[in-house]
Design an enzyme around this catalytic site. Structure first.
Site, short mmCIF file in Angstrom:
data_model
loop_
_atom_site.label_atom_id
_atom_site.label_comp_id
_atom_site.label_asym_id
_atom_site.label_seq_id
_atom_site.Cartn_x
_atom_site.Cartn_y
_atom_site.Cartn_z
N GLY A 13 0.87 -1.29 0.00
CA GLY A 13 0.10 -0.05 -0.03
C GLY A 13 0.90 1.27 -0.19
CB SER A 14 4.41 2.14 -0.74
OG SER A 14 4.63 1.90 -1.99
CG ASN A 15 1.86 3.38 -5.76
OD1 ASN A 15 2.05 4.22 -6.35
ND2 ASN A 15 2.59 1.99 -5.81
CG LEU A 86 -1.77 -8.26 -6.57
CD1 LEU A 86 -0.94 -8.98 -6.08
CD2 LEU A 86 -1.21 -7.48 -7.78
CB ILE A 89 -12.05 -5.12 -12.04
CG1 ILE A 89 -11.06 -4.54 -11.37
CG2 ILE A 89 -13.42 -4.33 -11.79
CD1 ILE A 89 -11.01 -4.32 -9.67
CG ASN A 103 -4.21 -1.50 -12.65
OD1 ASN A 103 -3.91 -1.54 -11.53
ND2 ASN A 103 -3.42 -2.17 -13.50
CG HIS A 105 1.40 -3.29 -15.33
ND1 HIS A 105 0.80 -4.35 -14.78
CD2 HIS A 105 2.32 -3.77 -16.00
CE1 HIS A 105 1.40 -5.40 -15.17
NE2 HIS A 105 2.58 -5.07 -15.93
CG ASP A 146 -1.87 -5.97 -16.33
OD1 ASP A 146 -2.23 -5.06 -15.59
OD2 ASP A 146 -1.17 -6.93 -16.31
CD GLU A 175 4.22 1.76 -9.39
OE1 GLU A 175 3.94 0.99 -9.97
OE2 GLU A 175 4.37 1.67 -8.09
C1 GAR Z 1 3.27 -1.27 -7.57
O1 GAR Z 1 4.41 -1.20 -8.27
C2 GAR Z 1 2.10 -1.51 -8.62
O2 GAR Z 1 2.27 -0.99 -9.81
C3 GAR Z 1 2.18 -2.97 -8.83
O3 GAR Z 1 2.02 -3.44 -7.40
C4 GAR Z 1 2.74 -2.49 -6.63
C5 GAR Z 1 2.22 -2.22 -5.42
O4 GAR Z 1 3.03 -1.53 -4.65
N1 GAR Z 1 0.81 -3.41 -9.50
C6 GAR Z 1 0.83 -4.39 -10.19
O5 GAR Z 1 1.52 -5.20 -10.26
C7 GAR Z 1 -0.68 -4.82 -10.94
N2 GAR Z 1 -0.49 -5.62 -12.04
P1 GAR Z 1 2.58 -0.92 -3.07
O6 GAR Z 1 1.52 -1.97 -2.50
O7 GAR Z 1 3.58 -0.45 -2.42
O8 GAR Z 1 1.65 0.37 -3.59
#
Ligand code: GAR
Length: 192
Positions: A13-15, A86, A89, A103, A105, A146, A175
């Site tokens: 969940g850092s994003n 992951l 939807i 989303n 990616h 995707d 990101e």
């Molecule tokens: C992110 O890098 C995102 O782009 C990726 O998961 C990571 C989550 O990081 N998403 C995918 O791979 C979707 N196919 P986070 O939990 O630290 O935000």
């Protein structure tokens, strides 16, 4: 109308944290809840710290869709952001939020996308393919993994000495820099 945006996340969940911090103090965007499919995901700890309610639904609930749709309606949600989410939807969710699910990616789609391509697996595949570039893709979500229309891409260099971990760091930096701004612009434009 102030958009109410739900964040979906399966992992760290850092994003999610970066998005909420970016918009904190901005009254034009609301992030009333975080949904996850994993009760033990670190995103719930971040949610507590940020003071945003987070909820877990099962894989079956996400696949079936209607329970999630009712829940989102209770909160008057009008946009969904997948930030490290992951699961696919399902149709009821897509039909309720047409062109309103976005989303991120961690690669330059259409390369390194599709089922099983998430997080570390993507960066591992980039290294194995000997790529000299990777990056991020922000796109609308459709019924395929995707595959929806691309909204934005940004590129980073991949050097011979890079590992999946160092690529993940570069990609995360992109990101954090771009995702909140793209959300601001896409959601803002749709409401004009
Ligand atoms: C992110 O890098 C995102 O782009 C990726 O998961 C990571 C989550 O990081 N998403 C995918 O791979 C979707 N196919 P986070 O939990 O630290 O935000």
């Amino acid at each position: 109308m102030t958009p109410k945006i739900a964040l979906f996340a399966s992992g760290s969940g850092s994003n999610v944290e970066n998005i909420i911090r970016y918009f904190s103090g901005n009254k034009n965007f609301e992030f009333p809840l975080i949904l996850s499919n994993k009760p033990d995901a670190f995103v719930h700890e971040r949610a507590k710290m940020l003071g945003v309610p987070s909820f877990t639904f099962s894989r079956d609930d996400f696949a079936e869709g209607h329970k999630i749709v009712s829940f989102l309606k209770e909160y008057d949600i009008n946009f969904i952001i997948l930030a490290g989410f992951l699961l696919k939807i399902s149709a009821p969710i897509l039909e309720t939020f047409p062109n309103k699910i976005i989303n991120i990616h961690p690669a330059l789609l259409p390369k390194f996308g599709g089922r099983g391509m998430y997080g570390h697996h993507v960066h591992q595949a980039v290294v194995e393919a000997g790529e000299t570039q990777s990056g991020i893709t922000i796109h609308y979500v459709n019924e395929q993994y995707d595959d929806g229309n691309v909204i934005f891409q940004a590129v980073c260099e991949v050097l011979p000495e890079d590992t999946p971990e160092t690529i993940a760091e570069k990609v995360h930096a992109l990101e954090y820099l771009h995702f909140p701004k793209v959300i601001e612009s896409v959601v803002g434009n749709q409401l004009k």
